[in-house]
Scaffold this active site. Structure first.
Site, short mmCIF file in Angstrom:
data_model
loop_
_atom_site.label_atom_id
_atom_site.label_comp_id
_atom_site.label_asym_id
_atom_site.label_seq_id
_atom_site.Cartn_x
_atom_site.Cartn_y
_atom_site.Cartn_z
N HIS A 20 42.76 32.86 54.83
CA HIS A 20 42.61 31.92 53.72
C HIS A 20 43.72 30.89 53.79
O HIS A 20 44.57 30.92 54.68
CB HIS A 20 42.58 32.65 52.38
CG HIS A 20 43.76 33.54 52.13
ND1 HIS A 20 45.04 33.06 52.00
CD2 HIS A 20 43.84 34.89 52.01
CE1 HIS A 20 45.86 34.07 51.78
NE2 HIS A 20 45.17 35.18 51.79
N HIS A 23 47.41 31.96 54.22
CA HIS A 23 47.82 32.30 55.59
C HIS A 23 48.09 31.03 56.38
O HIS A 23 49.10 30.92 57.09
CB HIS A 23 46.72 33.08 56.32
CG HIS A 23 46.38 34.41 55.71
ND1 HIS A 23 45.10 34.77 55.39
CD2 HIS A 23 47.16 35.46 55.37
CE1 HIS A 23 45.10 36.00 54.90
NE2 HIS A 23 46.34 36.44 54.86
N CYS A 129 41.90 59.24 39.63
CA CYS A 129 40.80 59.11 38.68
C CYS A 129 39.52 59.62 39.32
O CYS A 129 39.08 59.08 40.34
CB CYS A 129 40.61 57.66 38.24
SG CYS A 129 39.11 57.42 37.27
N CYS A 132 36.64 56.98 39.47
CA CYS A 132 36.71 55.99 40.56
C CYS A 132 36.78 56.67 41.92
O CYS A 132 36.57 56.01 42.93
CB CYS A 132 37.96 55.11 40.44
SG CYS A 132 38.13 54.21 38.92
N CYS A 146 42.59 55.75 33.07
CA CYS A 146 41.98 54.69 33.87
C CYS A 146 41.15 53.79 32.96
O CYS A 146 40.27 54.28 32.23
CB CYS A 146 41.08 55.32 34.93
SG CYS A 146 40.09 54.09 35.80
N HIS A 149 37.46 54.30 33.30
CA HIS A 149 36.89 55.59 32.90
C HIS A 149 37.80 56.23 31.85
O HIS A 149 38.41 57.27 32.10
CB HIS A 149 36.75 56.52 34.12
CG HIS A 149 35.92 55.95 35.21
ND1 HIS A 149 36.45 55.22 36.25
CD2 HIS A 149 34.57 55.95 35.41
CE1 HIS A 149 35.46 54.82 37.05
NE2 HIS A 149 34.32 55.24 36.56
N LYS A 314 44.31 31.33 39.62
CA LYS A 314 44.21 32.05 40.87
C LYS A 314 42.92 31.63 41.61
O LYS A 314 41.88 31.46 40.99
CB LYS A 314 44.14 33.53 40.56
CG LYS A 314 44.69 34.43 41.62
CD LYS A 314 44.82 35.84 41.08
CE LYS A 314 45.58 36.72 42.05
NZ LYS A 314 46.09 37.93 41.42
N LYS A 317 36.76 33.94 44.88
CA LYS A 317 35.40 33.59 45.29
C LYS A 317 34.50 33.44 44.07
O LYS A 317 33.66 32.56 44.02
CB LYS A 317 34.86 34.67 46.22
CG LYS A 317 35.58 34.69 47.57
CD LYS A 317 34.58 34.75 48.73
CE LYS A 317 35.26 34.46 50.06
NZ LYS A 317 35.98 35.63 50.60
#
Length: 494
Positions: A20, A23, A129, A132, A146, A149, A314, A317
């Site tokens: 990206h 880099h 967790c 997860c 978490c 959850h 930030k 995508k």
RNA sequence: CGCGGGGUAGGGUAAUGGUAACCCACGAGGCUCAUAACCUCGGAUAUGUCGGUUCGACUCCGGCCCCCGCAACCA
């Protein structure tokens, strides 16, 4: 006469995603420094590569139904391919953490640290967790649960891991931050150990608060994608421990000590570029690892800010505000990208990168600035001077600008660029004020003299640009040498 | 009272106690070597907020508001 050695490296990108703009920014900035040192007559080792182990890559490969090695081969190649598009020096060393030599070096590094008593095994309780099916860090939990959850209890799993005695290094690290750079006495080492200063303060505060040993291995049964721990088949190295060692393995440690001494000791240490998210690993953990095997610390750590989208948000995508460096290079060219990275992005802080802004500054600085100036001066030169009249180029080290050299020595490439663009503005003013294009009609000799002066100044500007915009600089110097005006604009207006 | 950084014209930045500057964008003139480029001049309701120190504060001190990181085993 032997050249003085200089060693600079980027952080090795972690290959869980493709390259990206962050880099690309780091490659370009490190390349500018590498070229700069070469121009000053240094023998330069310039390192980059790919960091290829760890759980994220293991998972990514699994998702893609690929063998991890196949997966990293593919991404690593993509990183390697982007380098020429960014105008990165072709003699750059590209190290991979899956290279056999690096694997061997990481294991030797481990053995040595272990022999020196800096590694021990202990129970490590993992917060897990079940929802997860993932380990969680303290900062990920909300009220000890978490957030994804909240009804499930967090399980504590005990696992034996190897730990590194980071806690022993509080004092040595504080000393390192205090005295600034490592032992050498070059002028350049007057820089503090971490640049910019706010980052030095940050890491100093972190270490001062107290540091704890960190785990440096994982159970191979759970996560096999790592370098095996020597003499313990049940464990693989934690990816950080392995990856950081590249800075010494790439220059020959531990088997080629002649090469290693040249690049590590005679240089006074490595110059490491990294993002602000790497501050802790590079300026604290890595330095303590070096001490643990009796090696001297790095010379300086230069911290980049992040590239953000419009308004400092930030890049992601899902927001659609990402910028692909390859697309930018295709549309505008390599040096246009290098121009934006060095002149328009803040050298150390977060900075937004939008295509609107890119186009705006491209037109202002490149098309209307250096591009147009080259056309107007070279037109007058081609029409009025002979090829034999053309002045010889200045050598780089003869350039006269303390401000420019100080800026680059301090890794402030933006300031260096501003110095050059200031000169461009002065030349545009000079042409307007002294009107060489009219003068040649009434006073041929006086006009020619004035045009020659302009060509000399243009050559000087190009020479200043050699490390920053190498392609453009070379083009301009070629036009001067051949006394030709650009057949097509250096930078077409967009 | 967790730690750190920050808030300056429309946007991006500079200025560590002394006329608040620069780039882009904007407006008016000028020039004709040049890529509708370049030069000159100009306009901006610009120092988050309240108070303090000072002859003088973007700068130093304190309160408040807001933004962004970090809070170690995710790289």
């Amino acid at each position: 006469m032997t050249k003085k050695p200089f060693y600079i490296t980027t952080t090795l990108p972690y290959v869980n995603a493709e390259a990206h703009v962050g880099h690309a920014l780091e490659f370009v900035r490190a390349d500018v420094i590498a070229r700069y040192k070469k121009l000053l007559g240094y023998d330069v080792f310039f390192n980059t590569g790919t960091d290829e182990h760890g759980i994220k890559i293991y998972q990514k490969a699994a998702q893609a139904h690929l063998d991890p090695q196949k997966y990293v081969d593919g991404i690593s190649d993509k990183f390697r391919e982007i380098l020429p598009l960014l105008g990165i020096s072709t003699d750059i060393k590209f190290v991979r953490t899956t290279d056999p030599h690096h694997v061997m070096a990481a294991q030797e590094f481990w053995k040595l640290a272990n022999k020196n008593g800096l590694i021990y095994k202990k129970n490590y309780s993992i917060k897990y967790c079940v929802g997860c099916e993932l380990e969680k860090t303290e900062s990920e939990l909300v009220d000890g649960r978490c957030p994804l959850h909240p009804l499930q209890e967090i399980e504590i799993i005990n696992e034996e891991n190897y730990f590194f005695r980071f806690s022993l290094y509080q004092k040595p690290l504080m000393d390192l931050y205090e005295r600034g750079s490592s032992s050498d006495t070059n002028a350049e080492s007057k820089n503090s150990f971490v640049i910019p200063n706010t980052r030095l303060n940050e890491i100093r505060a972190f270490v001062e608060r107290g540091i704890e040993d960190f785990s440096i291995s994982r159970l191979a049964s759970k996560m096999p994608w790592g370098i095996p721990v020597p003499d313990d088949a049940t464990q693989v190295m934690y990816v950080w421990f392995d990856a950081l060692v590249n800075y010494v393995s790439t220059i020959g440690w531990p088997d080629d000590m002649v090469s290693f001494k040249k690049w590590w000791n005679e240089t006074g240490g490595v110059v490491q570029y990294c993002g602000k998210d790497n501050l802790r690993q590079q300026s604290a953990m890595w330095q303590s690892m070096l001490m643990s095997v009796g090696l001297t610390p790095s010379k300086v750590i230069v911290i980049n800010g992040f590239v953000t989208g419009e308004g400092g948000v930030k890049m992601s995508k899902s927001l659609g505000n990402t910028v692909d460096p390859i697309d930018v290079v295709r549309e505008y060219g390599t040096d246009a990208f290098r121009y934006f990275v060095t002149k328009e992005l803040h050298p150390f802080e977060d900075s937004p990168f939008t295509m609107e802004k890119f186009k705006e500054t491209y037109n202002a600085g490149l098309a209307n600035g250096i591009g147009n100036l080259t056309s107007r001066i070279m037109k007058m030169a081609a029409d009025n001077l002979e090829k034999t009249d053309m002045p010889a180029p200045l050598s780089y080290e003869k350039l006269d600008s303390k401000e420019y050299f100080d800026a680059i020595e301090g890794f402030n490439l933006q300031k260096a660029m501003n110095v050059v663009w200031e000169k461009i503005a002065v030349l545009d003013q000079k042409i307007q004020k002294e009107k060489p294009f009219s003068l040649v009609k009434t006073d041929k000799e006086g006009g020619k003299k004035l045009i020659t002066e302009l060509v000399v100044s243009l050559g000087e500007v190009a020479t200043f640009l050699l490390p920053l915009l190498p392609e453009t600089a070379e083009k301009i110097l070629t036009y001067i040498r051949e006394n030709k005006m650009p057949e097509s604009p250096l930078f077409l207006r967009k």
